[in-house]
Design an enzyme around this catalytic site. Structure first.
Site: not given
Length: 192
Positions: A8, A13, A69, A177
């Site tokens: 990423t 994130k 994703d 996440r």
């Protein structure tokens, strides 16, 4: 210490993932492996996109890696924006994406939604998937200054504040996440 590349360029994130996995694992960024490639993301599911990204890094650079994703699925909009969450308005401008979502929801009383993450982990030739979801609802206006993406609109079930109104630690404890990464970390702890 296990080293893995996280495929990423999204620093938000990366911060969330590192907070969940702690210091037992060394997470390398794309910059750490000198990858400035525009990694393909052309799948029509979260799983397909995550797999495509991890496969690209493993195939081209040879690193064990994982990719995710994630997106927002709104029940009244047939799970839009889904895999197109980051470019819902046709751009990566999150203000425009949020405006479009609010516009499309204007006549809907059903505000149920969920954030969903799918992680693809590649260790050698093997691939493993981990999923995390958090249910909640979409507000009628932005609330909060923190987080990123649709966080100012999303209030998780059982809470009275949006993700954007929570501290990073509060959000990381319950986010989609975080749930997927916890499954990934548990797998790594018990398998490697």
């Amino acid at each position: 210490m296990i080293e893995l590349v996280f495929a990423t360029n999204n620093l938000h994130k990366l911060e969330e993932v590192q907070a969940v996995v702690g210091n037992r694992f060394r997470i390398l960024t794309l910059a750490d492996i000198d990858c400035a490639d525009d990694i393909p993301e052309t799948g029509d599911t979260f799983q397909a996109n995550a797999s495509q990204k991890s496969g690209y890094i493993y195939g081209k650079y040879g690193y064990n890696c994982f990719a995710d994703d994630s997106g927002l699925e709104v029940q009244a909009l047939d799970n839009e924006p889904g895999v197109y969450s980051a470019r819902y308005s046709g751009t990566r401008d999150m203000e425009k994406n949020i405006d479009l979502l609010l516009q499309r929801l204007a006549d809907h009383t059903d505000r149920h939604a969920r954030f969903r993450t799918v992680i693809s982990l590649r260790i050698g030739e093997a691939e493993y998937f981990f999923e995390g979801t958090v249910d909640g609802k979409i507000g009628f206006e932005r609330q909060g200054e923190g987080g990123f993406g649709y966080d100012p609109l999303f209030t998780p079930r059982g809470h009275s504040r949006t993700f954007a109104q929570m501290s990073g630690a509060e959000k990381n404890a319950i986010s989609h996440r975080a749930i997927a990464v916890a499954k990934l970390a548990e797998f790594l702890r018990t398998t490697y």
